[in-house]
Design a protein around this motif. Structure first.
Motif, mmCIF file in Angstrom:
data_model
loop_
_atom_site.group_PDB
_atom_site.id
_atom_site.type_symbol
_atom_site.label_atom_id
_atom_site.label_comp_id
_atom_site.label_asym_id
_atom_site.label_seq_id
_atom_site.Cartn_x
_atom_site.Cartn_y
_atom_site.Cartn_z
ATOM 1 N N LEU A 37 6.540 0.380 -0.320
ATOM 2 C CA LEU A 37 5.512 -0.397 -1.013
ATOM 3 C C LEU A 37 4.903 -1.472 -0.120
ATOM 4 C CD1 LEU A 37 4.087 -0.674 -3.725
ATOM 5 C CD2 LEU A 37 5.907 -2.204 -4.462
ATOM 6 N N SER A 38 5.690 -2.071 0.757
ATOM 7 C CA SER A 38 5.164 -3.132 1.622
ATOM 8 C C SER A 38 4.160 -2.596 2.642
ATOM 9 C CB SER A 38 6.306 -3.859 2.333
ATOM 10 O OG SER A 38 6.964 -2.989 3.219
ATOM 11 N N GLN A 39 4.148 -1.271 2.872
ATOM 12 C CA GLN A 39 3.206 -0.669 3.815
ATOM 13 C C GLN A 39 1.913 -0.198 3.146
ATOM 14 O OE1 GLN A 39 3.768 -0.737 7.201
ATOM 15 N NE2 GLN A 39 5.418 -2.046 6.430
ATOM 16 N N CYS A 40 1.873 -0.235 1.826
ATOM 17 C CA CYS A 40 0.655 0.153 1.096
ATOM 18 C C CYS A 40 -0.380 -0.969 1.231
ATOM 19 C CB CYS A 40 0.969 0.397 -0.376
ATOM 20 S SG CYS A 40 2.127 1.754 -0.667
ATOM 21 N N ALA A 41 -1.651 -0.607 1.213
ATOM 22 C CA ALA A 41 -2.733 -1.591 1.371
ATOM 23 C C ALA A 41 -2.720 -2.602 0.226
ATOM 24 C CB ALA A 41 -4.073 -0.880 1.425
ATOM 25 N N MET A 43 -4.476 -5.397 -2.105
ATOM 26 C CA MET A 43 -5.793 -5.755 -2.632
ATOM 27 C C MET A 43 -5.610 -6.826 -3.702
ATOM 28 S SD MET A 43 -7.574 -2.032 -2.907
ATOM 29 C CE MET A 43 -6.466 -1.495 -4.153
ATOM 30 N N GLY A 44 -6.567 -7.717 -3.801
ATOM 31 C CA GLY A 44 -6.485 -8.778 -4.791
ATOM 32 C C GLY A 44 -7.689 -8.783 -5.708
ATOM 33 N N MET A 45 -7.504 -9.379 -6.865
ATOM 34 C CA MET A 45 -8.590 -9.507 -7.840
ATOM 35 C C MET A 45 -8.415 -10.866 -8.515
ATOM 36 S SD MET A 45 -9.545 -7.069 -11.071
ATOM 37 C CE MET A 45 -7.993 -7.231 -11.901
ATOM 38 N N LEU A 46 -9.513 -11.572 -8.693
ATOM 39 C CA LEU A 46 -9.473 -12.870 -9.356
ATOM 40 C C LEU A 46 -10.068 -12.723 -10.751
ATOM 41 C CD1 LEU A 46 -8.651 -15.807 -8.868
ATOM 42 C CD2 LEU A 46 -10.986 -16.252 -8.134
ATOM 43 N N GLN A 47 -9.291 -13.076 -11.755
ATOM 44 C CA GLN A 47 -9.771 -13.083 -13.132
ATOM 45 C C GLN A 47 -9.647 -14.507 -13.649
ATOM 46 O OE1 GLN A 47 -7.127 -10.025 -14.821
ATOM 47 N NE2 GLN A 47 -8.962 -8.784 -15.126
ATOM 48 N N PHE A 71 -2.580 -5.961 -6.148
ATOM 49 C CA PHE A 71 -2.377 -4.521 -6.298
ATOM 50 C C PHE A 71 -2.056 -3.937 -4.926
ATOM 51 C CE2 PHE A 71 -5.194 -5.921 -9.590
ATOM 52 C CZ PHE A 71 -4.794 -5.222 -10.717
ATOM 53 N N ARG A 72 -1.360 -2.812 -4.913
ATOM 54 C CA ARG A 72 -1.121 -2.052 -3.687
ATOM 55 C C ARG A 72 -1.675 -0.649 -3.888
ATOM 56 N NH1 ARG A 72 1.532 -4.511 0.941
ATOM 57 N NH2 ARG A 72 2.284 -6.487 0.128
ATOM 58 N N GLN A 75 -0.150 6.066 -1.183
ATOM 59 C CA GLN A 75 -0.602 7.442 -0.966
ATOM 60 C C GLN A 75 0.561 8.402 -1.177
ATOM 61 O OE1 GLN A 75 -3.857 7.974 0.289
ATOM 62 N NE2 GLN A 75 -3.619 10.172 0.055
ATOM 63 N N ASP A 76 0.282 9.494 -1.902
ATOM 64 C CA ASP A 76 1.209 10.621 -1.952
ATOM 65 C C ASP A 76 0.387 11.876 -1.677
ATOM 66 O OD1 ASP A 76 -0.087 11.259 -4.334
ATOM 67 O OD2 ASP A 76 1.604 10.775 -5.622
ATOM 68 N N LYS A 77 0.985 13.044 -1.816
ATOM 69 C CA LYS A 77 0.256 14.273 -1.483
ATOM 70 C C LYS A 77 -0.928 14.531 -2.410
ATOM 71 C CE LYS A 77 3.000 17.197 1.373
ATOM 72 N NZ LYS A 77 3.524 18.525 1.588
ATOM 73 N N LYS A 78 -0.896 14.004 -3.629
ATOM 74 C CA LYS A 78 -2.004 14.191 -4.574
ATOM 75 C C LYS A 78 -3.184 13.266 -4.279
ATOM 76 C CE LYS A 78 0.282 15.992 -8.668
ATOM 77 N NZ LYS A 78 0.518 15.780 -10.097
ATOM 78 N N GLY A 79 -2.953 12.229 -3.496
ATOM 79 C CA GLY A 79 -4.005 11.255 -3.194
ATOM 80 C C GLY A 79 -3.483 9.839 -3.317
ATOM 81 N N SER A 80 -4.402 8.901 -3.487
ATOM 82 C CA SER A 80 -3.984 7.502 -3.578
ATOM 83 C C SER A 80 -3.810 7.093 -5.033
ATOM 84 C CB SER A 80 -4.984 6.597 -2.875
ATOM 85 O OG SER A 80 -6.220 6.627 -3.525
ATOM 86 N N PHE A 81 -2.995 6.071 -5.240
ATOM 87 C CA PHE A 81 -2.789 5.514 -6.570
ATOM 88 C C PHE A 81 -2.581 4.009 -6.436
ATOM 89 C CE2 PHE A 81 1.337 6.704 -4.958
ATOM 90 C CZ PHE A 81 2.188 5.690 -5.354
ATOM 91 N N LEU A 82 -2.922 3.272 -7.481
ATOM 92 C CA LEU A 82 -2.791 1.810 -7.484
ATOM 93 C C LEU A 82 -1.598 1.379 -8.313
ATOM 94 C CD1 LEU A 82 -6.436 0.542 -8.011
ATOM 95 C CD2 LEU A 82 -5.052 0.304 -5.978
ATOM 96 N N VAL A 83 -0.953 0.332 -7.851
ATOM 97 C CA VAL A 83 0.174 -0.257 -8.556
ATOM 98 C C VAL A 83 -0.065 -1.759 -8.606
ATOM 99 C CG1 VAL A 83 2.663 -0.617 -8.537
ATOM 100 C CG2 VAL A 83 1.725 1.485 -7.601
ATOM 101 N N GLU A 84 0.004 -2.353 -9.797
ATOM 102 C CA GLU A 84 -0.108 -3.809 -9.851
ATOM 103 C C GLU A 84 1.201 -4.408 -9.363
ATOM 104 O OE1 GLU A 84 -1.145 -7.704 -12.512
ATOM 105 O OE2 GLU A 84 -1.241 -5.751 -13.496
#
Length: 99
Positions: A37-41, A43-47, A71-72, A75-84
């Motif tokens: 998880l620490s190697q995933c990109a 990203m931040g969002m301000l609300q 968020f991070r 990537q897996d074989k199906k593509g990318s996914f986001l995790v908060e």
């Protein structure tokens, strides 16, 4: 309405992302056993969270506070996914600030 999503504590986040919602193990690139998880990109969002001081009064001031969410993108074989990862990032930020 958004579809229901699985929730879990930030303490189990790294192990939870290793499987799909169905419980099946994610397939990764050859040689990779688990998602780091620490190697995933990152990203931040301000609300903003807003409150009306006195909702019963028509001209009552509205006060808003920024809320940063993290968020991070993994990537897996199906593509990318986001995790908060907002709660997961907090201890990491404290460690970096202390260093």
């Amino acid at each position: 309405m958004t579809p229901p999503c699985r929730t879990f504590s930030s303490a189990t986040l790294e192990s939870e992302i290793q499987t799909y919602d169905t419980g099946k193990k994610r397939k990764l690139e050859r040689g990779q056993k688990n998602i780091d998880l620490s190697q995933c990109a990152l990203m931040g969002m301000l609300q903003y969270e807003c409150r009306i001081d006195q909702p019963e009064k028509r001209d009552s001031p509205v006060r808003c506070w920024p809320v940063r969410r993290w968020f991070r993108r993994c990537q897996d074989k199906k593509g990318s996914f986001l995790v908060e990862t907002t709660d997961w990032e907090k201890p990491r930020q404290s460690d970096e600030a202390a260093a």
